[in-house]
Design an enzyme around this catalytic site. Structure first.
Site, PDB file in Angstrom:
ATOM      1  N   SER A 139       0.859  -1.181   0.000  1.00 43.10           N
ATOM      2  CA  SER A 139       0.000   0.000   0.000  1.00 43.10           C
ATOM      3  C   SER A 139       0.894   1.230   0.000  1.00 43.10           C
ATOM      4  O   SER A 139       2.031   1.188   0.493  1.00 43.10           O
ATOM      5  CB  SER A 139      -0.893   0.020   1.246  1.00 43.10           C
ATOM      6  N   TYR A 152      -1.658  -0.085  10.629  1.00 45.06           N
ATOM      7  CA  TYR A 152      -1.833  -0.474   9.226  1.00 45.06           C
ATOM      8  C   TYR A 152      -0.639  -0.017   8.390  1.00 45.06           C
ATOM      9  O   TYR A 152      -0.091  -0.787   7.595  1.00 45.06           O
ATOM     10  CB  TYR A 152      -3.132   0.096   8.657  1.00 45.06           C
TER      11      TYR A 152
END
Length: 252
Positions: A139, A152
């Site tokens: 990501s 995250y």
């Protein structure tokens, strides 16, 4: 002989879109997910196009992974591609307000799950050798932190560094490794993160022309089908509408 791809988290989002596109392109598929009903539907849809094996498992369960991949049917034992797609984000609160259980779930899924699946399939991938590939879904959060990203962001930074380190260890085996890092993407991922908050989902994507799962599926297929002597180390993709914010400066 058709090549075989393993896709984790294949019941929605990037994984489902990739399964559909790879089936159309003649790849045999091993699809994993936690929802057996969805896996059954996907298999029924894609089986007329190619060979499909579905495995209901949780990537957080190391023993489940070992058992599943150590007992593959003969037609599925030659693995050409692993797409480590299973992953999630939970919560958007600042660290001091976060739920520790959600942190641990992200670590277990995005780090432990990804490494467990990779470890289980490395022997088959190395045996396949030239043109075998591992594509890890990272990501932009692994490079660019943001408020509420906390754990995250940390897990996706791990995915990036783990991918680069795998490249070092697999030098000479012919196995390629890529970290594909999408930006703002419209999928079930955000509903999971917000606990099913459709208002937050709609507000996030309104007017953005966000990345779609089909965009990532096409990118995955392109990477997988590159000539065997080429390796994409890292690939970061954002929608045109997304860029970077200025540095935050708190003033007294």
């Amino acid at each position: 002989m058709n090549k075989t791809a393993v896709i984790t988290g294949a019941t929605s989002g990037f994984g489902l879109a990739a399964a559909k596109l790879f089936a159309q392109s003649g790849w045999n598929l091993i699809l994993t997910g936690r929802r057996s009903d969805r896996l059954k539907q996907i298999k029924e849809t894609l089986s007329p196009q190619t060979k499909v094996l579905t495995l209901t498992l949780d990537v957080c369960d190391t023993e489940q992974i070992k058992t599943a991949f150590n007992s593959l049917p003969p037609d599925f034992q030659s693995i050409h591609l692993l797409i480590n797609n299973a992953g999630l984000a939970l919560g958007t609160e600042p660290a001091q307000q976060s739920d520790l259980a959600q942190w641990h779930t992200m670590i277990d899924t995005n780090i432990k799950g990804l490494t467990s699946v990779t470890h289980a399939l490395l022997p088959q991938l190395i045996n396949t050798g030239k043109s075998a590939s591992i594509i890890n879904i990272g990501s932009i959060a692994g490079q660019w932190p943001y408020p509420g990203g906390n754990v995250y962001c940390g897990t996706k930074a791990f995915v990036e560094q783990f991918s680069l380190a795998l490249r070092c260890d697999l030098a000479g085996t012919g196995v390629r490794v890529t970290c594909l890092a999408p930006g703002l993407s419209e999928s079930e991922f955000t509903l999971v993160r917000t606990g099913g908050d459709t208002e937050a989902y709609n507000a996030l994507y309104k007017g953005t022309d966000a990345i779609q799962p089909e965009d990532i599926a096409a990118t995955l297929l392109w990477i997988a089908q590159l000539p065997a002597h080429l390796n994409i180390n890292q690939l970061e993709i954002m929608p045109v509408s997304q860029s970077w914010s200025p540095f935050a400066v708190h003033r007294h």
